[in-house]
Design a protein around this motif. Structure first.
Motif, PDB file in Angstrom:
ATOM      1  N   PHE A  58      43.989  26.021  75.176  1.00 28.39           N
ATOM      2  CA  PHE A  58      42.555  25.856  75.377  1.00 28.39           C
ATOM      3  C   PHE A  58      42.249  24.837  76.473  1.00 28.39           C
ATOM      4  O   PHE A  58      41.209  24.934  77.126  1.00 28.39           O
ATOM      5  CB  PHE A  58      41.856  25.499  74.065  1.00 28.39           C
ATOM      6  CG  PHE A  58      40.434  25.943  74.058  1.00 28.39           C
ATOM      7  CD1 PHE A  58      40.117  27.278  73.875  1.00 28.39           C
ATOM      8  CD2 PHE A  58      39.409  25.051  74.269  1.00 28.39           C
ATOM      9  CE1 PHE A  58      38.802  27.713  73.895  1.00 28.39           C
ATOM     10  CE2 PHE A  58      38.093  25.468  74.290  1.00 28.39           C
ATOM     11  CZ  PHE A  58      37.785  26.806  74.110  1.00 28.39           C
ATOM     12  N   THR A  71      34.230  31.945  81.077  1.00 28.58           N
ATOM     13  CA  THR A  71      34.934  31.820  79.805  1.00 28.58           C
ATOM     14  C   THR A  71      34.971  33.189  79.126  1.00 28.58           C
ATOM     15  O   THR A  71      33.954  33.877  79.074  1.00 28.58           O
ATOM     16  CB  THR A  71      34.213  30.805  78.902  1.00 28.58           C
ATOM     17  OG1 THR A  71      34.094  29.570  79.601  1.00 28.58           O
ATOM     18  CG2 THR A  71      34.957  30.569  77.620  1.00 28.58           C
ATOM     19  N   ASP A  75      36.395  32.970  73.644  1.00 29.63           N
ATOM     20  CA  ASP A  75      36.510  31.519  73.791  1.00 29.63           C
ATOM     21  C   ASP A  75      35.157  30.829  73.894  1.00 29.63           C
ATOM     22  O   ASP A  75      35.094  29.596  73.934  1.00 29.63           O
ATOM     23  CB  ASP A  75      37.343  31.170  75.033  1.00 29.63           C
ATOM     24  CG  ASP A  75      38.821  31.478  74.858  1.00 29.63           C
ATOM     25  OD1 ASP A  75      39.315  31.380  73.712  1.00 29.63           O
ATOM     26  OD2 ASP A  75      39.483  31.806  75.857  1.00 29.63           O
ATOM     27  N   TYR A  79      34.620  26.960  73.039  1.00 30.18           N
ATOM     28  CA  TYR A  79      34.333  26.160  74.229  1.00 30.18           C
ATOM     29  C   TYR A  79      33.067  25.328  74.014  1.00 30.18           C
ATOM     30  O   TYR A  79      33.057  24.118  74.292  1.00 30.18           O
ATOM     31  CB  TYR A  79      34.178  27.061  75.456  1.00 30.18           C
ATOM     32  CG  TYR A  79      33.883  26.282  76.711  1.00 30.18           C
ATOM     33  CD1 TYR A  79      34.905  25.672  77.423  1.00 30.18           C
ATOM     34  CD2 TYR A  79      32.579  26.123  77.167  1.00 30.18           C
ATOM     35  CE1 TYR A  79      34.641  24.935  78.565  1.00 30.18           C
ATOM     36  CE2 TYR A  79      32.304  25.384  78.298  1.00 30.18           C
ATOM     37  CZ  TYR A  79      33.336  24.792  79.003  1.00 30.18           C
ATOM     38  OH  TYR A  79      33.074  24.054  80.124  1.00 30.18           O
TER      39      TYR A  79
END
Length: 94
Positions: A58, A71, A75, A79
């Motif tokens: 990540f 992104t 995610d 995020y």
């Protein structure tokens, strides 16, 4: 909960350990952050926070995003959670 602890102690329940971000990733994070924010205090704090909040994979996602890459949909929520938590740590009155 105690049952789960017993299974884990016996090695019958295993959870794969996620790799921590690398020192090279931390350095890259800091460099990219400085290119964006030019704020040593903020970038140092964010780099340190990232080392405890996210894993190696990540960290790559975060660095790529800081460089302007979109992104991936899967995610997006993690995020946003990472950004919120790192802001909570590094910009408490934000």
């Amino acid at each position: 909960m105690r049952f789960v602890a017993v299974l884990a102690a016996l090695g019958l329940l295993t959870v794969p350990a996620l790799a921590a971000p690398t020192a090279a990733q931390k350095d890259e994070f800091y460099a990219v952050c400085m290119g964006i924010a030019q704020d040593q205090t903020l970038c140092s704090c964010k780099a340190d926070a990232a080392m405890t909040l996210i894993d190696e994979r990540f960290m790559g996602v975060v660095i790529a995003s800081m460089k302007g890459r979109a992104t991936a949909p899967e995610d997006a929520v993690p995020y946003n959670t990472y950004v919120a938590k790192s802001n909570q740590i590094c910009k408490p009155n934000y």
